[in-house]
Design an enzyme around this catalytic site. Structure first.
Site, PDB file in Angstrom:
ATOM      1  N   LYS A 129       0.794  -1.310  -0.109  1.00 49.34           N
ATOM      2  CA  LYS A 129      -0.083  -0.002  -0.227  1.00 49.34           C
ATOM      3  C   LYS A 129       0.887   1.243   0.117  1.00 49.34           C
ATOM      4  O   LYS A 129       1.604   1.374   0.960  1.00 49.34           O
ATOM      5  CB  LYS A 129      -0.852   0.073   1.182  1.00 49.34           C
ATOM      6  N   GLU A 186      10.677   1.768  10.034  1.00 44.83           N
ATOM      7  CA  GLU A 186      11.486   2.747   9.614  1.00 44.83           C
ATOM      8  C   GLU A 186      10.944   4.268   9.939  1.00 44.83           C
ATOM      9  O   GLU A 186       9.914   4.602   8.985  1.00 44.83           O
ATOM     10  CB  GLU A 186      12.217   2.690   8.082  1.00 44.83           C
ATOM     11  N   CYS A 218      13.748  11.443   5.286  1.00 47.46           N
ATOM     12  CA  CYS A 218      13.768  11.133   6.649  1.00 47.46           C
ATOM     13  C   CYS A 218      15.202  11.527   7.224  1.00 47.46           C
ATOM     14  O   CYS A 218      15.498  11.854   8.237  1.00 47.46           O
ATOM     15  CB  CYS A 218      13.332   9.797   6.877  1.00 47.46           C
ATOM     16  N   GLU A 260       9.452  16.755  14.657  1.00 47.41           N
ATOM     17  CA  GLU A 260       9.889  16.565  13.276  1.00 47.41           C
ATOM     18  C   GLU A 260       9.172  17.382  12.406  1.00 47.41           C
ATOM     19  O   GLU A 260       7.742  17.359  12.457  1.00 47.41           O
ATOM     20  CB  GLU A 260       9.861  15.147  12.717  1.00 47.41           C
TER      21      GLU A 260
END
Ligand code: NDP
Length: 481
Positions: free
Chosen positions: A172, A247, A281, A384
């Site tokens: 997905k 991750e 990231c 973040e």
């Protein structure tokens, strides 16, 4: 208007839900497609197809699966420009970046795992009176869930090792960026890739992703995405004893030591901060600089940042495009406001970019932004943001730099800049993180372990770690006469 369908058992099909999600080009604000909005029935259909295909795919010799990986790489290579154009349109990233990173790396992922798997030898442990043979087997049907920032690159990073180890797949992609996954499926169809081995279900996380996590016949989940979503993934999949690779997010530091080559470090820090509009990231969103060189470094950094060519992603000269969506732009802007409230000062950027090209008037563009004067523990410097916003901090000595670098909940990556390579390596060893670069950034060897510590993830991918994740091992101990 293109309708993006699921890819199940080698066929393109709409979800039974009959619903669609809009797909927007973030650099223009224009609707570019309608995505089928899948539900648990579609996941069940994909799992059924993957289960049916498992026996024949896993029974192939590894050399035959390696040959398929190379065939996929060749087919992707022949569509490289189309992949880059599609990714640029779906994400708003510059076409040059989409060619150099997204399209190239997607092909390399298949070539790398084909070559790497070919070099593997079966492990064997001899005893005085017995031999242990370690036999690797596929896990079965695996679930791959991926984010929007490097859509095909991160998906193929999982597909290649999963396939070569004999698994079948239900994937997905992010609903914000379905186009290259869809293109990938059509490429598989063109090369007559065995039906059902690779399936895609498009849709939203809660309705299309969650049933993948919950499905008892999906034996492993490889997830790349945000830390909060990662918590949901872990909470759902762990009680089912699925293998899990997570991750997750990061708040990486770029550390400039007092002996750094400052022009090189400033270039590196700007690249680490603003590549892909800060939406990698591994981006260095906090810059920590020794106070003795801070003034000189800040001037060089601001020159670098102000020279970044922001603009239409289709323009060959553009170095930074839009962010992923208007909604994400608003989130990033809210952090710029928060930074002001927290006492920060905007050293450059901080505003929506007004582009001259008419077609980008409604695009989600923010100027590359550098913020100074914030406490290292402020929300802006610890949460973040995942956009073109970096914060700049000073330190008095190396010990303080290490403490500041380690002061977030994340631990994914970072880079340290110094002319003393031994010093750089010693510094790197003290950082709580999965990857540290010395005098470089995003320099990747695909054989090395990739992943995070703390809230940046669990497990490692890359080279042997990916092959181990996507396989089960049986130790066969044979007693000798
Ligand atoms: P999200 O966590 O929002 O989404 C990641 C994927 O998970 C999407 O496909 C999403 O679908 C899906 N998802 C959401 N909810 C669920 C659920 N309940 N069950 C199953 N799947 C679900 O991340 P973003 O797409 O916003 O990506 C940005 C994040 O990814 C950043 O935090 C970044 O740091 C991280 N990232 C980490 C990397 C690493 O290697 N450590 C590399 C790249 C990015 P939908 O889009 O429909 O919500």
């Amino acid at each position: 208007m293109d309708k993006i369908e699921n890819f199940i058992d080698g066929e393109f099909l709409l979800s039974s839900s009959g619903q669609f999600i809009d797909n927007i080009n973030p650099a223009t604000g224009q609707l570019i497609g309608k995505i089928t909005n899948s539900n648990s029935q579609d996941i069940q259909n994909a799992v059924n197809a993957a289960n049916r295909a498992l026996k024949s795919w896993s029974s192939l010799k590894i050399v035959e699966r390696i040959a398929w990986l190379n065939k996929i790489a060749d087919a992707l290579e022949s569509k490289k420009e189309l992949i880059a154009q599609t990714e640029s349109m779906d994400t708003g990233k510059p076409i040059s970046l989409a060619r150099r990173v997204d399209a190239n790396r997607s092909i390399t992922n298949f070539r790398f795992f084909a070559e790497f798997a070919a070099k593997q030898n079966d492990m064997q442990f001899d005893m005085d009176d017995a031999i242990n043979y370690v036999h690797r087997k596929p896990i079965g049907v695996v679930g791959l869930i991926t984010p929007w920032n490097l859509p095909l690159y991160l998906l193929t990073w999982k597909i290649a090792p999963a396939l070569v180890m004999g698994n079948t797949i239900v994937a997905k992609p992010s609903e914000l960026t379905p186009l290259t996954a869809n293109l990938f499926a059509s490429i598989l169809q063109e090369i007559d890739f065995p039906k059902g081995v690779f399936n895609i279900v498009h849709g939203l996380g809660p309705s299309a992703g969650q049933p993948i996590l919950e499905h008892p016949e999906i034996k492993a989940i490889s997830f790349t995405g945000g830390t909060e979503t990662g918590r949901i993934v872990a909470k759902t999949a762990a009680p089912l004893f699925k293998k899990l690779s997570l991750e997750l997010g990061g708040k990486n530091a770029t550390i400039i030591l007092d002996d750094a080559d400052l022009p090189t470090a400033a270039k590196g820090a700007a690249k680490a901060g603003f590549t892909n509009s800060g939406q990698v990231c591994l981006c260095g969103s906090r810059i920590l600089v020794d106070q003795s060189i801070a003034a000189e470094f800040t001037d060089l950094l601001l020159k670098e940042v102000n020279s970044i060519k922001l603009g239409d992603p289709q323009n060959e000269e553009t170095e930074m495009g839009s962010v992923i969506s208007m909604q994400h732009l608003e989130k990033v802007e809210s952090y710029v406001e928060l930074a002001k409230q927290e006492g920060g000062s905007i050293l450059t950027g901080g505003k929506r970019a007004s582009l001259t090209s008419q077609q980008n008037a409604d695009g989600a563009f923010l100027e590359p932004t550098v913020i100074g004067g914030l406490d290292i523990n402020s929300r802006t410097a610890t949460e973040e943001i995942f956009g073109p916003v970096i914060t700049l901090h000073t330190f008095e000595n190396q010990e303080q730099a290490i403490e500041m670098t380690n002061s977030t909940e994340y631990g994914l990556a970072g880079s340290v800049w110094t002319t003393d390579l031994e010093r750089g390596r010693n510094f790197a060893e003290k950082i709580e993180t999965g990857i540290m670069w010395v005098n470089t950034w995003l320099h990747r060897d695909l054989r090395t372990p990739f992943g995070g510590v703390k809230n940046s993830g669990v497990g490692r991918e890359g080279g042997q770690w990916s092959l181990s994740f996507f396989s089960e091992m049986t130790n066969i101990c044979v007693k000798q006469d």
